[in-house]
Design an enzyme around this catalytic site. Sequence first.
Site, PDB file in Angstrom:
ATOM      1  N   GLY A 190       3.842  -3.681  -3.718  1.00 10.45           N
ATOM      2  CA  GLY A 190       3.890  -3.821  -5.168  1.00 10.45           C
ATOM      3  C   GLY A 190       4.353  -2.516  -5.780  1.00 10.45           C
ATOM      4  O   GLY A 190       5.486  -2.364  -6.235  1.00 10.45           O
ATOM      5  N   ARG A 191       3.443  -1.534  -5.748  1.00 11.26           N
ATOM      6  CA  ARG A 191       3.707  -0.246  -6.395  1.00 11.26           C
ATOM      7  C   ARG A 191       5.014   0.400  -5.940  1.00 11.26           C
ATOM      8  O   ARG A 191       5.771   0.913  -6.740  1.00 11.26           O
ATOM      9  CB  ARG A 191       2.542   0.704  -6.082  1.00 11.26           C
ATOM     10  CG  ARG A 191       2.607   2.013  -6.837  1.00 11.26           C
ATOM     11  CD  ARG A 191       1.609   3.028  -6.244  1.00 11.26           C
ATOM     12  NE  ARG A 191       0.315   2.493  -5.992  1.00 11.26           N
ATOM     13  CZ  ARG A 191      -0.729   2.588  -6.809  1.00 11.26           C
ATOM     14  NH1 ARG A 191      -0.623   3.248  -7.943  1.00 11.26           N
ATOM     15  NH2 ARG A 191      -1.900   2.063  -6.481  1.00 11.26           N
TER      16      ARG A 191
ATOM     17  N   GLU B 264       3.511  -7.057   1.700  1.00 11.79           N
ATOM     18  CA  GLU B 264       3.156  -7.322   0.283  1.00 11.79           C
ATOM     19  C   GLU B 264       3.237  -6.055  -0.557  1.00 11.79           C
ATOM     20  O   GLU B 264       2.241  -5.628  -1.149  1.00 11.79           O
ATOM     21  CB  GLU B 264       1.720  -7.852   0.214  1.00 11.79           C
ATOM     22  CG  GLU B 264       1.479  -9.134   0.951  1.00 11.79           C
ATOM     23  CD  GLU B 264      -0.010  -9.482   1.025  1.00 11.79           C
ATOM     24  OE1 GLU B 264      -0.869  -8.598   0.837  1.00 11.79           O
ATOM     25  OE2 GLU B 264      -0.303 -10.652   1.277  1.00 11.79           O
TER      26      GLU B 264
ATOM     27  N   CYS C  36     -11.522   5.514 -29.316  1.00 10.21           N
ATOM     28  CA  CYS C  36     -12.783   6.213 -29.512  1.00 10.21           C
ATOM     29  C   CYS C  36     -13.553   6.282 -28.211  1.00 10.21           C
ATOM     30  O   CYS C  36     -14.518   5.549 -27.999  1.00 10.21           O
ATOM     31  CB  CYS C  36     -13.596   5.505 -30.584  1.00 10.21           C
ATOM     32  SG  CYS C  36     -12.798   5.696 -32.166  1.00 10.21           S
ATOM     33  N   GLU C  37     -13.105   7.136 -27.355  1.00 14.36           N
ATOM     34  CA  GLU C  37     -13.723   7.256 -26.035  1.00 14.36           C
ATOM     35  C   GLU C  37     -13.245   8.572 -25.434  1.00 14.36           C
ATOM     36  O   GLU C  37     -12.041   8.863 -25.467  1.00 14.36           O
ATOM     37  CB  GLU C  37     -13.277   6.064 -25.179  1.00 14.36           C
ATOM     38  CG  GLU C  37     -13.717   6.122 -23.782  1.00 14.36           C
ATOM     39  CD  GLU C  37     -14.345   4.806 -23.290  1.00 14.36           C
ATOM     40  OE1 GLU C  37     -14.828   4.816 -22.184  1.00 14.36           O
ATOM     41  OE2 GLU C  37     -14.331   3.795 -24.018  1.00 14.36           O
TER      42      GLU C  37
ATOM     43  N   TYR D 225       0.978  -1.144 -12.267  1.00  6.85           N
ATOM     44  CA  TYR D 225      -0.417  -1.108 -12.694  1.00  6.85           C
ATOM     45  C   TYR D 225      -0.610  -0.404 -14.035  1.00  6.85           C
ATOM     46  O   TYR D 225      -1.617   0.251 -14.251  1.00  6.85           O
ATOM     47  CB  TYR D 225      -1.303  -0.457 -11.607  1.00  6.85           C
ATOM     48  CG  TYR D 225      -1.185  -1.149 -10.267  1.00  6.85           C
ATOM     49  CD1 TYR D 225      -1.685  -2.440 -10.087  1.00  6.85           C
ATOM     50  CD2 TYR D 225      -0.548  -0.546  -9.193  1.00  6.85           C
ATOM     51  CE1 TYR D 225      -1.565  -3.091  -8.872  1.00  6.85           C
ATOM     52  CE2 TYR D 225      -0.411  -1.182  -7.978  1.00  6.85           C
ATOM     53  CZ  TYR D 225      -0.917  -2.461  -7.817  1.00  6.85           C
ATOM     54  OH  TYR D 225      -0.791  -3.107  -6.613  1.00  6.85           O
TER      55      TYR D 225
ATOM     56  N   TYR E 263      -8.812   6.096 -12.257  1.00  3.02           N
ATOM     57  CA  TYR E 263      -8.647   6.641 -10.896  1.00  3.02           C
ATOM     58  C   TYR E 263      -8.345   8.131 -10.894  1.00  3.02           C
ATOM     59  O   TYR E 263      -7.863   8.653  -9.879  1.00  3.02           O
ATOM     60  CB  TYR E 263      -7.476   5.957 -10.169  1.00  3.02           C
ATOM     61  CG  TYR E 263      -7.392   4.466 -10.321  1.00  3.02           C
ATOM     62  CD1 TYR E 263      -8.299   3.632  -9.691  1.00  3.02           C
ATOM     63  CD2 TYR E 263      -6.383   3.880 -11.085  1.00  3.02           C
ATOM     64  CE1 TYR E 263      -8.209   2.260  -9.831  1.00  3.02           C
ATOM     65  CE2 TYR E 263      -6.286   2.511 -11.224  1.00  3.02           C
ATOM     66  CZ  TYR E 263      -7.202   1.710 -10.596  1.00  3.02           C
ATOM     67  OH  TYR E 263      -7.107   0.356 -10.730  1.00  3.02           O
TER      68      TYR E 263
ATOM     69  N   GLY F  31       0.750  -1.249   0.000  1.00  3.04           N
ATOM     70  CA  GLY F  31       0.000   0.000   0.000  1.00  3.04           C
ATOM     71  C   GLY F  31       0.775   1.291   0.000  1.00  3.04           C
ATOM     72  O   GLY F  31       0.202   2.364  -0.205  1.00  3.04           O
TER      73      GLY F  31
ATOM     74  N   ARG G 161      -4.818   4.222 -15.816  1.00  2.00           N
ATOM     75  CA  ARG G 161      -4.944   4.847 -14.495  1.00  2.00           C
ATOM     76  C   ARG G 161      -5.582   6.248 -14.516  1.00  2.00           C
ATOM     77  O   ARG G 161      -6.406   6.546 -13.661  1.00  2.00           O
ATOM     78  CB  ARG G 161      -3.590   4.866 -13.776  1.00  2.00           C
ATOM     79  CG  ARG G 161      -2.959   3.465 -13.658  1.00  2.00           C
ATOM     80  CD  ARG G 161      -1.802   3.383 -12.692  1.00  2.00           C
ATOM     81  NE  ARG G 161      -2.237   3.651 -11.350  1.00  2.00           N
ATOM     82  CZ  ARG G 161      -2.125   4.806 -10.738  1.00  2.00           C
ATOM     83  NH1 ARG G 161      -1.525   5.819 -11.336  1.00  2.00           N
ATOM     84  NH2 ARG G 161      -2.588   4.962  -9.536  1.00  2.00           N
TER      85      ARG G 161
END
Length: 417
Positions: A279-280, A277, A346-347, A376, A320, A237, A316
Amino acid sequence: MRVRQRAVIEVSGRELDDVLEEAGVGTPVYVYDADLAVKRAREYLEAFSWFPGDVHVCYAMKANFNPHLVEHILSETRAADVVSLWEMKIAVEAGAKELVVNGNAKSDDELRAAILNSWIINVDSMEELRRVERIARREGERARVALRVNPEIDPDTHPHIATAVEESKFGVNLRDAERVCRAMIESEHVEFLGVHYHIGSQITELEPFIEALRSVRRFLEETGLVEELRYLNVGGGLGVPYRPDEEVPRPKDLAEALRDDLRDLHSESPGFDLYLEPGRSIVGEAGVLVTRVRQIKEEGGRKWIFVDAGMNALIRPALYDAYHEVVVHGGDYLETEKASIAGPLCEMGDVLAEDREVPVNVSEGDLVVFLTAGAYCESMASSYNCQPIPGAVVVRDGELAGIREVQSYDAFRNLWE
Ligand code: LLP
């Protein structure tokens, strides 16, 4: 005479163009500095080295499962946090000696693999415990389990990545957790090791980590479960700086913040090992996404820079509202203006960066690089709009250590053959 303020991206001590040229890959491409990822992994191991028991840094594979990169990280940590069968396979192939298995809806195959390999399962509910017991009984094994508890802490991060709020789908709240732990202790098919929690991701304050540990500690003491404790997993985290001036706590700060509570807990229950744990915070800063300018457009008083990758390669910002710093590689930053950078999808959500200062002379063919894209980004890439998955290049000690070409049409089309 012109004074130039040229922005140059370096990866593992090498200039980006040089790396791309040697790798012979086109854009879009993720480029990783394995030295930095390894350095961050070591920082974790060193930061917690004062802990009296064993410390297991389980790299969270979900942050980036590129096997060429993971092998360097796992050569340090030797342990990984996995959430699927394929993450298990990649982690083991990349050298993991120990896995912890997470997830709120693990498949029978995942549970069976964990049981047969004696990997620790962070069980998410009483219902899952019953399934673990059934599979263990059938296999004639005892599963090694811990309970994922929900300490109900609301960290200041995006709601999609705050995992321990009251209404979370993950874990068992502390009011109900004792019952499940006791069921584990009484079960003949599982071996109860302890508890796990993970409060969320991209957390940039230490307070939520301290609060979470304190409430879990209180729970263990009040229930007497502290005496049974052999495993305490405090999750991941820790955030990374996405903006150039952002200061974030580092592993040593986290270790310092948790030190007193962990020490006290260990003196009450000297038999437990500590698991983390992250990650980032291991891979986030170690990667960039390199794109190329396809088109520049001025419309409605706005300047657009369209690049050759979009939300399929960097989801991302859309998902987010995340900010990734953007640099025009080789760009002359002495004279800049505001522009927005978008992909070809196309968005309307396919805008990667809004209103950024870019060199006025940015042109078609320039390399536009998104920073802090190690976590991520590749792991969340998709083929939306039939866009290719970007390539990936890993650099270690200045040498190319792994190359994946930009996805070809044949490789993509073969998914349906
Ligand atoms: N452990 C568990 C049980 C997790 O669910 C996670 C992340 C981690 C560890 C690793 O957390 P980290 O140290 O990386 O923060 N896709 C989102 C992040 C999702 C995080 C999911 N769980 C993003 O791009 O921000």
